[in-house]
Design a protein around this motif. Structure first.
Motif, PDB file in Angstrom:
ATOM      1  N   VAL A  89      61.257  16.146  51.561  1.00 56.64           N
ATOM      2  CA  VAL A  89      61.095  17.150  50.252  1.00 56.64           C
ATOM      3  C   VAL A  89      62.453  17.843  50.180  1.00 56.64           C
ATOM      4  O   VAL A  89      62.474  18.410  51.270  1.00 56.64           O
ATOM      5  CB  VAL A  89      59.629  17.662  51.312  1.00 56.64           C
ATOM      6  CG1 VAL A  89      59.821  18.886  49.963  1.00 56.64           C
ATOM      7  CG2 VAL A  89      58.608  16.662  51.083  1.00 56.64           C
ATOM      8  N   SER A  90      62.765  17.151  49.786  1.00 54.53           N
ATOM      9  CA  SER A  90      64.348  17.996  49.340  1.00 54.53           C
ATOM     10  C   SER A  90      65.307  17.725  50.601  1.00 54.53           C
ATOM     11  O   SER A  90      66.043  18.607  51.145  1.00 54.53           O
ATOM     12  CB  SER A  90      64.564  19.860  48.932  1.00 54.53           C
ATOM     13  OG  SER A  90      63.725  19.659  48.221  1.00 54.53           O
ATOM     14  N   ASP A  91      64.902  16.551  51.448  1.00 53.74           N
ATOM     15  CA  ASP A  91      65.821  15.794  52.814  1.00 53.74           C
ATOM     16  C   ASP A  91      65.790  14.322  52.290  1.00 53.74           C
ATOM     17  O   ASP A  91      65.077  14.049  51.653  1.00 53.74           O
ATOM     18  CB  ASP A  91      64.850  16.241  53.701  1.00 53.74           C
ATOM     19  CG  ASP A  91      64.793  17.799  54.466  1.00 53.74           C
ATOM     20  OD1 ASP A  91      66.207  17.902  54.152  1.00 53.74           O
ATOM     21  OD2 ASP A  91      64.110  18.113  55.123  1.00 53.74           O
ATOM     22  N   PRO A  92      66.326  14.416  53.229  1.00 58.67           N
ATOM     23  CA  PRO A  92      66.692  12.683  53.368  1.00 58.67           C
ATOM     24  C   PRO A  92      65.737  11.796  53.895  1.00 58.67           C
ATOM     25  O   PRO A  92      64.386  12.153  54.257  1.00 58.67           O
ATOM     26  CB  PRO A  92      68.079  12.402  54.186  1.00 58.67           C
ATOM     27  CG  PRO A  92      68.609  13.658  55.044  1.00 58.67           C
ATOM     28  CD  PRO A  92      67.510  14.337  54.290  1.00 58.67           C
ATOM     29  N   GLY A  93      65.682  10.366  53.899  1.00 57.75           N
ATOM     30  CA  GLY A  93      64.731   9.429  53.980  1.00 57.75           C
ATOM     31  C   GLY A  93      64.340   8.958  52.946  1.00 57.75           C
ATOM     32  O   GLY A  93      63.475   7.315  52.855  1.00 57.75           O
ATOM     33  N   ARG A  94      64.403   9.078  51.762  1.00 61.27           N
ATOM     34  CA  ARG A  94      63.252   8.331  50.465  1.00 61.27           C
ATOM     35  C   ARG A  94      63.983   7.220  50.821  1.00 61.27           C
ATOM     36  O   ARG A  94      63.104   6.221  50.140  1.00 61.27           O
ATOM     37  CB  ARG A  94      63.930   9.305  49.468  1.00 61.27           C
ATOM     38  CG  ARG A  94      63.150   8.433  48.235  1.00 61.27           C
ATOM     39  CD  ARG A  94      63.553   9.368  46.794  1.00 61.27           C
ATOM     40  NE  ARG A  94      64.416   8.637  45.314  1.00 61.27           N
ATOM     41  CZ  ARG A  94      64.316   7.598  45.265  1.00 61.27           C
ATOM     42  NH1 ARG A  94      65.026   6.483  45.914  1.00 61.27           N
ATOM     43  NH2 ARG A  94      65.406   7.447  43.912  1.00 61.27           N
ATOM     44  N   HIS A  95      65.245   7.076  50.430  1.00 62.42           N
ATOM     45  CA  HIS A  95      66.586   5.366  50.430  1.00 62.42           C
ATOM     46  C   HIS A  95      64.998   4.384  51.644  1.00 62.42           C
ATOM     47  O   HIS A  95      65.265   3.294  51.650  1.00 62.42           O
ATOM     48  CB  HIS A  95      67.575   5.271  50.218  1.00 62.42           C
ATOM     49  CG  HIS A  95      68.338   4.016  50.855  1.00 62.42           C
ATOM     50  ND1 HIS A  95      68.143   3.064  49.164  1.00 62.42           N
ATOM     51  CD2 HIS A  95      68.553   3.075  51.270  1.00 62.42           C
ATOM     52  CE1 HIS A  95      68.176   2.167  49.377  1.00 62.42           C
ATOM     53  NE2 HIS A  95      69.177   1.824  50.717  1.00 62.42           N
ATOM     54  N   LEU A  96      65.828   5.485  52.960  1.00 59.45           N
ATOM     55  CA  LEU A  96      64.627   4.494  53.746  1.00 59.45           C
ATOM     56  C   LEU A  96      63.238   3.558  53.795  1.00 59.45           C
ATOM     57  O   LEU A  96      63.078   2.919  53.845  1.00 59.45           O
ATOM     58  CB  LEU A  96      65.152   5.031  55.699  1.00 59.45           C
ATOM     59  CG  LEU A  96      63.978   4.575  56.328  1.00 59.45           C
ATOM     60  CD1 LEU A  96      64.317   3.442  56.896  1.00 59.45           C
ATOM     61  CD2 LEU A  96      64.261   5.139  57.495  1.00 59.45           C
ATOM     62  N   ILE A  97      62.683   5.329  53.170  1.00 61.63           N
ATOM     63  CA  ILE A  97      60.791   4.612  53.179  1.00 61.63           C
ATOM     64  C   ILE A  97      60.998   3.981  52.227  1.00 61.63           C
ATOM     65  O   ILE A  97      59.791   2.992  52.175  1.00 61.63           O
ATOM     66  CB  ILE A  97      60.575   6.483  52.928  1.00 61.63           C
ATOM     67  CG1 ILE A  97      60.277   7.144  53.770  1.00 61.63           C
ATOM     68  CG2 ILE A  97      58.956   6.132  52.321  1.00 61.63           C
ATOM     69  CD1 ILE A  97      60.320   8.267  53.513  1.00 61.63           C
ATOM     70  N   SER A  98      61.485   3.871  50.963  1.00 62.20           N
ATOM     71  CA  SER A  98      60.956   3.103  49.934  1.00 62.20           C
ATOM     72  C   SER A  98      61.936   2.232  50.134  1.00 62.20           C
ATOM     73  O   SER A  98      61.416   0.408  49.531  1.00 62.20           O
ATOM     74  CB  SER A  98      62.063   3.210  48.447  1.00 62.20           C
ATOM     75  OG  SER A  98      63.342   3.398  48.307  1.00 62.20           O
TER      76      SER A  98
END
Length: 185
Positions: A89-98
């Motif tokens: 939520v406006s922080d990193p992690g999206r690439h890892l999760i996807s």
């Protein structure tokens, strides 16, 4: 068999605002992927947690995703934390999760603090429906488009801003949108 990627919400101010489940997960995983290992170490030391950490932030997320995925695919559980609040939520992690989702890795949310929802809950503004806009962009064209979305948001919009830009952004809101109720939290 693969491990689980736990997306763990952490306190946004008071270190006591963490769930018992989050503490258990942080103790039990093989490694904690943290936006800022120094900030995370404060939380971990407060609760006597000795789990190893590795950095995963906006500048190294693509590179670190491969390393974290290797652990998950080797049947190790990993926790993802941001500096404060809920990761991605406006922080990193999206690439890892996807990437994990795309490879069939189990991803589990460990809910907890979220700055946007915490601020909204004490704002006195309509909270039955709201638009979350993240951080306003810096580049003029992107910023103009962002303000267009802000103007159309109804009934309430929530966004983040860096402390040193709050006054300028609020002045820009007044100029581009007009006098509207605003809460700073």
């Amino acid at each position: 068999m693969a491990g689980t990627l736990f997306v763990v919400a952490t306190p946004i101010g008071n270190l006591e605002d963490i769930t018992a489940r989050a503490l258990r997960v942080l103790r039990e995983v093989a490694v904690i992927a943290a936006e800022d290992t120094r900030r995370t170490s404060n939380l971990l030391s407060r609760y006597g947690i000795t789990t190893r950490t590795t950095s995963l932030h906006e500048h190294n997320e693509r590179q670190k995703t491969a390393l974290v995925m290797a652990r998950l695919e080797a049947d190790q559980d990993v926790a993802l934390v941001s500096d404060a609040g809920t990761p991605t939520v406006s922080d990193p992690g999206r690439h890892l999760i996807s990437t994990a989702v795309g490879r069939g890795i189990r991803v589990e949310a460990i809910p907890g603090p979220n700055a946007a929802v915490a601020a909204l809950s004490v704002s006195g503004l309509a909270s039955d429906a709201f638009t979350f806009l993240g951080f306003p962009p810096i580049k003029a064209k992107d910023r103009s488009e962002w303000f267009g979305r802000l103007a159309k948001a109804a009934p309430t919009a929530v966004f983040y801003e860096a402390p040193h830009r709050v006054v300028a952004t609020l002045n820009e809101v007044r100029l581009k949108i007009g006098d509207i109720p605003v809460v700073v939290a």
